[in-house]
Scaffold this motif. Structure first.
Motif, PDB file in Angstrom:
ATOM      1  N   LYS A  25     -46.434  30.987 -32.898  1.00 47.17           N
ATOM      2  CA  LYS A  25     -45.517  30.913 -31.755  1.00 47.17           C
ATOM      3  C   LYS A  25     -46.107  30.173 -30.557  1.00 47.17           C
ATOM      4  O   LYS A  25     -45.381  29.638 -29.733  1.00 47.17           O
ATOM      5  CB  LYS A  25     -45.070  32.309 -31.329  1.00 47.17           C
ATOM      6  N   ALA A  67     -43.765  34.917 -36.722  1.00 51.76           N
ATOM      7  CA  ALA A  67     -42.841  35.836 -36.064  1.00 51.76           C
ATOM      8  C   ALA A  67     -41.466  35.847 -36.707  1.00 51.76           C
ATOM      9  O   ALA A  67     -40.641  36.697 -36.366  1.00 51.76           O
ATOM     10  CB  ALA A  67     -42.705  35.450 -34.591  1.00 51.76           C
ATOM     11  N   SER A  68     -41.206  34.912 -37.613  1.00 49.52           N
ATOM     12  CA  SER A  68     -39.858  34.777 -38.175  1.00 49.52           C
ATOM     13  C   SER A  68     -39.916  33.994 -39.474  1.00 49.52           C
ATOM     14  O   SER A  68     -40.939  33.366 -39.792  1.00 49.52           O
ATOM     15  CB  SER A  68     -38.957  34.031 -37.184  1.00 49.52           C
ATOM     16  N   VAL A  75     -38.334  31.264 -40.065  1.00 47.22           N
ATOM     17  CA  VAL A  75     -38.478  29.842 -39.712  1.00 47.22           C
ATOM     18  C   VAL A  75     -39.957  29.481 -39.566  1.00 47.22           C
ATOM     19  O   VAL A  75     -40.412  28.455 -40.083  1.00 47.22           O
ATOM     20  CB  VAL A  75     -37.695  29.509 -38.422  1.00 47.22           C
ATOM     21  N   GLU A  76     -40.722  30.305 -38.882  1.00 49.14           N
ATOM     22  CA  GLU A  76     -42.157  30.019 -38.737  1.00 49.14           C
ATOM     23  C   GLU A  76     -42.872  30.056 -40.096  1.00 49.14           C
ATOM     24  O   GLU A  76     -43.777  29.260 -40.345  1.00 49.14           O
ATOM     25  CB  GLU A  76     -42.811  31.001 -37.756  1.00 49.14           C
ATOM     26  N   PHE A 118     -37.785  26.102 -16.776  1.00 49.24           N
ATOM     27  CA  PHE A 118     -36.830  25.989 -17.887  1.00 49.24           C
ATOM     28  C   PHE A 118     -37.104  24.801 -18.804  1.00 49.24           C
ATOM     29  O   PHE A 118     -36.405  24.607 -19.779  1.00 49.24           O
ATOM     30  CB  PHE A 118     -35.405  25.937 -17.351  1.00 49.24           C
ATOM     31  N   TYR A 128     -47.603  27.890 -25.423  1.00 45.93           N
ATOM     32  CA  TYR A 128     -46.486  28.540 -24.736  1.00 45.93           C
ATOM     33  C   TYR A 128     -45.851  27.642 -23.666  1.00 45.93           C
ATOM     34  O   TYR A 128     -45.659  28.060 -22.530  1.00 45.93           O
ATOM     35  CB  TYR A 128     -46.931  29.880 -24.132  1.00 45.93           C
ATOM     36  N   THR A 137     -43.917  24.057 -24.809  1.00 42.58           N
ATOM     37  CA  THR A 137     -42.787  23.363 -25.456  1.00 42.58           C
ATOM     38  C   THR A 137     -41.723  24.331 -25.972  1.00 42.58           C
ATOM     39  O   THR A 137     -40.531  24.095 -25.803  1.00 42.58           O
ATOM     40  CB  THR A 137     -43.265  22.496 -26.634  1.00 42.58           C
ATOM     41  N   MET A 138     -42.166  25.413 -26.619  1.00 43.08           N
ATOM     42  CA  MET A 138     -41.191  26.277 -27.291  1.00 43.08           C
ATOM     43  C   MET A 138     -40.420  27.174 -26.336  1.00 43.08           C
ATOM     44  O   MET A 138     -39.367  27.708 -26.682  1.00 43.08           O
ATOM     45  CB  MET A 138     -41.877  27.117 -28.368  1.00 43.08           C
ATOM     46  N   TYR A 139     -40.942  27.365 -25.133  1.00 40.55           N
ATOM     47  CA  TYR A 139     -40.198  28.127 -24.123  1.00 40.55           C
ATOM     48  C   TYR A 139     -39.116  27.254 -23.470  1.00 40.55           C
ATOM     49  O   TYR A 139     -38.293  27.763 -22.712  1.00 40.55           O
ATOM     50  CB  TYR A 139     -41.147  28.589 -23.015  1.00 40.55           C
ATOM     51  N   SER A 140     -39.170  25.953 -23.704  1.00 44.82           N
ATOM     52  CA  SER A 140     -38.177  25.071 -23.076  1.00 44.82           C
ATOM     53  C   SER A 140     -36.766  25.496 -23.449  1.00 44.82           C
ATOM     54  O   SER A 140     -36.501  25.825 -24.593  1.00 44.82           O
ATOM     55  CB  SER A 140     -38.351  23.633 -23.572  1.00 44.82           C
ATOM     56  N   SER A 141     -35.868  25.402 -22.488  1.00 43.73           N
ATOM     57  CA  SER A 141     -34.467  25.674 -22.802  1.00 43.73           C
ATOM     58  C   SER A 141     -33.889  24.480 -23.554  1.00 43.73           C
ATOM     59  O   SER A 141     -34.446  23.376 -23.530  1.00 43.73           O
ATOM     60  CB  SER A 141     -33.670  25.913 -21.525  1.00 43.73           C
ATOM     61  N   VAL A 142     -32.762  24.722 -24.212  1.00 45.90           N
ATOM     62  CA  VAL A 142     -32.118  23.650 -24.983  1.00 45.90           C
ATOM     63  C   VAL A 142     -31.624  22.525 -24.089  1.00 45.90           C
ATOM     64  O   VAL A 142     -31.323  21.434 -24.570  1.00 45.90           O
ATOM     65  CB  VAL A 142     -30.920  24.179 -25.809  1.00 45.90           C
ATOM     66  N   GLY A 143     -31.541  22.760 -22.782  1.00 51.39           N
ATOM     67  CA  GLY A 143     -31.075  21.693 -21.902  1.00 51.39           C
ATOM     68  C   GLY A 143     -30.419  22.243 -20.658  1.00 51.39           C
ATOM     69  O   GLY A 143     -29.429  21.694 -20.172  1.00 51.39           O
ATOM     70  N   PHE A 144     -30.981  23.295 -20.106  1.00 53.16           N
ATOM     71  CA  PHE A 144     -30.412  23.918 -18.918  1.00 53.16           C
ATOM     72  C   PHE A 144     -30.303  22.902 -17.780  1.00 53.16           C
ATOM     73  O   PHE A 144     -31.253  22.152 -17.517  1.00 53.16           O
ATOM     74  CB  PHE A 144     -31.284  25.108 -18.497  1.00 53.16           C
ATOM     75  N   CYS A 183     -41.813  38.141 -30.697  1.00 53.45           N
ATOM     76  CA  CYS A 183     -43.138  38.747 -30.542  1.00 53.45           C
ATOM     77  C   CYS A 183     -43.646  38.600 -29.122  1.00 53.45           C
ATOM     78  O   CYS A 183     -44.854  38.559 -28.903  1.00 53.45           O
ATOM     79  CB  CYS A 183     -44.125  38.051 -31.478  1.00 53.45           C
ATOM     80  N   MET A 225     -27.181  28.022 -22.470  1.00 56.40           N
ATOM     81  CA  MET A 225     -28.061  26.951 -22.001  1.00 56.40           C
ATOM     82  C   MET A 225     -29.459  27.435 -21.615  1.00 56.40           C
ATOM     83  O   MET A 225     -30.385  26.653 -21.510  1.00 56.40           O
ATOM     84  CB  MET A 225     -27.427  26.193 -20.831  1.00 56.40           C
ATOM     85  N   SER A 276     -31.029  29.391 -23.540  1.00 53.32           N
ATOM     86  CA  SER A 276     -31.722  29.607 -24.821  1.00 53.32           C
ATOM     87  C   SER A 276     -32.897  28.657 -24.951  1.00 53.32           C
ATOM     88  O   SER A 276     -32.802  27.484 -24.617  1.00 53.32           O
ATOM     89  CB  SER A 276     -30.777  29.306 -25.993  1.00 53.32           C
ATOM     90  N   SER A 277     -33.986  29.173 -25.502  1.00 53.31           N
ATOM     91  CA  SER A 277     -35.109  28.276 -25.782  1.00 53.31           C
ATOM     92  C   SER A 277     -34.778  27.432 -27.010  1.00 53.31           C
ATOM     93  O   SER A 277     -33.879  27.747 -27.785  1.00 53.31           O
ATOM     94  CB  SER A 277     -36.372  29.087 -26.041  1.00 53.31           C
ATOM     95  N   VAL A 278     -35.536  26.352 -27.170  1.00 53.55           N
ATOM     96  CA  VAL A 278     -35.308  25.453 -28.304  1.00 53.55           C
ATOM     97  C   VAL A 278     -35.595  26.141 -29.637  1.00 53.55           C
ATOM     98  O   VAL A 278     -35.196  25.650 -30.683  1.00 53.55           O
ATOM     99  CB  VAL A 278     -36.171  24.175 -28.208  1.00 53.55           C
TER     100      VAL A 278
END
Lengths: 376, 376
Positions: free
Chosen positions: A47, A68-69, A71-72, A290, A356, A358-365, B324, B359, B361-363
């Protein structure tokens, strides 16, 4: 900040903030963990940064993976690691996700209650489970909540339940808190662990493994102890509490593996004052909570920031992100000292940002795209 | 929760949490705003929910749009609204983004300092600018930070600077705080505004517009005043402070336009206790802070949650998300009362989630995908 990152950024012409991550630093970190804890298996916490190149490098180096999932898990398999090097370390799993993981070959699962044990017994029969216990996060820059783990007094019942349902009661895990600066903090959790080992041995169940979790820090503004100091302190505690019967151990570094390998380049969008007599300037960047810097939440992580004007006289600045969201402020309670000569359009380098972000980035807020990432 | 949403969810078979948004509610909300403030133009705050179908509906109904970035401007244009219905309402803009907006036809920009005025004068010559002023957020469930706006005493200088550089000093804006439950809170900002209008008139500059911002609440657990009450209170304050010279006004509802139009369906992944004598249960959902419910931050927004067991006896639960991440806890300081009969696998409905969910939501933090959204 490595020469390779500097060189990459010099030739970059694209617009917008980006993370640049140097794989050589990740390799060094992996080797430092292996050397400091030679008898401990490394499970990289995916993660922290699931970039395919990071996962491929670590798979080649022999690392195992904490996921964690589903997908991972799929990402790790795609990077070339076999399923026996994967732990499904999330204590919160849908039963159908456990079944998917099992179908993919995963046989090691985290639990912290009897209900989760029952799901695993049904969906992943015969697998190994380890029970996460709560421990206080004293000494951590970011102590964890009570979200994961059960009271140590409950762990024997959870593991006995697993044993009864045909699972292998394999061991224990705990987490001493993120960015843990005190290598001695593993000691009390290891004492609790040894007591649970004894308790279960009396019930005829032999635990084999202690998962020492993550918490290994990365250097932000303050110095942190070297990995070696953690290795020594942990080995000392293992000896003290387990004597000659030291169990198999694993660690789950995430931040400690990739944090210092990454640097974010961002741009100053605006500098202003709220009133003529305001004691602080406001500096607005094109990156904020974000699109990469979510860990500035409550000003927990204070990243080192470099500019082309370092060495010039400084003044206190509130640092904020580019969105129309009022919580998108990075440092305000404790303003950040930045050079007076900093200008609109100046580039800034935010160090220690390999984990911690890139992955916390929002989809495009607000229409701002997720943080771009280059792995070199 | 509308019949149409209930019907849609009954026939849904896909796995994972999702938002369902009913366009008929959005239409009703738009009409309520138009009716309550008949002389005020509505600029929908796109950031609240930029779904193309929401934007297309509002464009057809005649709405204008408040945008935070060039991407949002492009989304509005793609939905069929012309550029003269767009405000670039972010006070923090790169000069090259101002130029892009100008090239797309946008002529209305927010500022809160002289540096931003200068960018607009260069990149969007002759455009209209409005200056955002700070006002206290008393009465708001989520008072805004000082991030946007300047002290009212600075506004005349900012707007005079715009005038001098060939821009049209068009007006003022302010924001009374998100989820503002007190319709009287617009009054003091309108008093400040009228004073700035007078000050600039004395300098030979005629302002024409007051942007009343957003802040219009949506109903979560507590009742909120109807839009009509806001319209009346605002009109009363305009009369009081501007007399017969009431300026052109605009509002920027986001949450108030789409919040109550959406419902999230989620699933209970795990229910557990941390120890035998713990007074609260932990209920883990497949949605949390990183895939839709970011606004539970600091437990600010308390969403109504419906289950199939409503009416049964309840007990206090800590509610948490599936990642997690230890901060991915929704309600802990003030636990949520949920039915004792709730089970692992039960569906829950989280109401009032049409705004500020998808929006944020994280990526894909922890490998969990962004929140799915269905607009019906």
């Amino acid at each position: 900040m490595t020469d390779r990152i500097q060189q990459f950024l010099r030739s970059r012409t694209e617009d917008g903030p980006c993370l640049v991550l140097d794989l050589e630093v990740v390799r060094d970190n992996y080797q430092a963990f292996s050397k400091a804890l030679p008898d401990t298996r490394v499970f990289y916490a995916v993660k922290a940064n699931p970039d395919p190149q990071v996962l491929e490098l670590l798979a080649r180096l022999g690392s195992c993976f904490d996921t964690a999932s589903v997908v991972e898990i799929q990402q790790v398999l795609a990077a070339g690691a076999s399923a026996d090097r994967i732990s499904f370390g999330n204590t919160i799993k849908k039963e159908r996700d456990i079944a998917r993981a099992y179908a993919l070959g995963v046989r090691l699962f985290a639990v912290d209650c009897e209900a989760e044990v029952e799901k695993i017994a049904r969906a992943a029969p015969g697998s190994r489970v380890f029970c996460r216990i709560l421990c206080d996060g004293e000494g951590a820059e970011w102590p964890l909540s009570r979200k994961f783990g059960c009271a140590p007094s409950l762990a024997p019942r959870v593991l006995e339940h697993a044993h009864r349902l045909g699972l292998q009661a394999f061991g224990l895990s705990f987490h001493v808190g993120s960015q843990q600066r005190n290598p001695l903090m593993w000691d009390s959790a290891l004492r609790s662990s040894s007591e649970i080992f004894k308790d279960l041995a009396e019930r005829g169940i032999t635990l084999q493994m202690v998962n020492l979790g993550g918490g290994f820090p990365t250097k932000y503004l303050r110095d942190v102890p070297a990995v070696k100091a953690y290795g020594e302190a942990i080995f000392h505690s293992l000896r003290k509490h387990f004597g000659n019967k030291i169990p198999e151990t694993i660690i789950e570094p995430g931040r400690g593996m990739v944090g210092n390998a990454g640097v974010i380049e961002a741009e100053v969008v605006l500098i202003s004052k709220k009133s003529e007599d305001d004691s602080v300037k406001w500096v607005y960047l094109d990156i904020g909570k974000f699109n990469g810097l979510a860990e500035t939440m409550d000003e927990m992580i204070r990243y080192p920031i470099r500019t082309a004007f370092d060495g010039d006289a400084c003044e206190p600045c509130v640092l904020a992100g580019p969105t129309c969201d009022s919580v998108d402020v990075l440092y305000e309670k404790d303003p950040y000292l930045l050079p007076i000569s900093l200008e609109i359009g100046s580039k800034v380098l935010i160090e220690g940002t390999g984990a911690y972000t890139t992955m916390y980035s929002s989809v495009g807020f607000n229409g701002f795209p997720p943080l771009k990432s280059y792995v070199i």
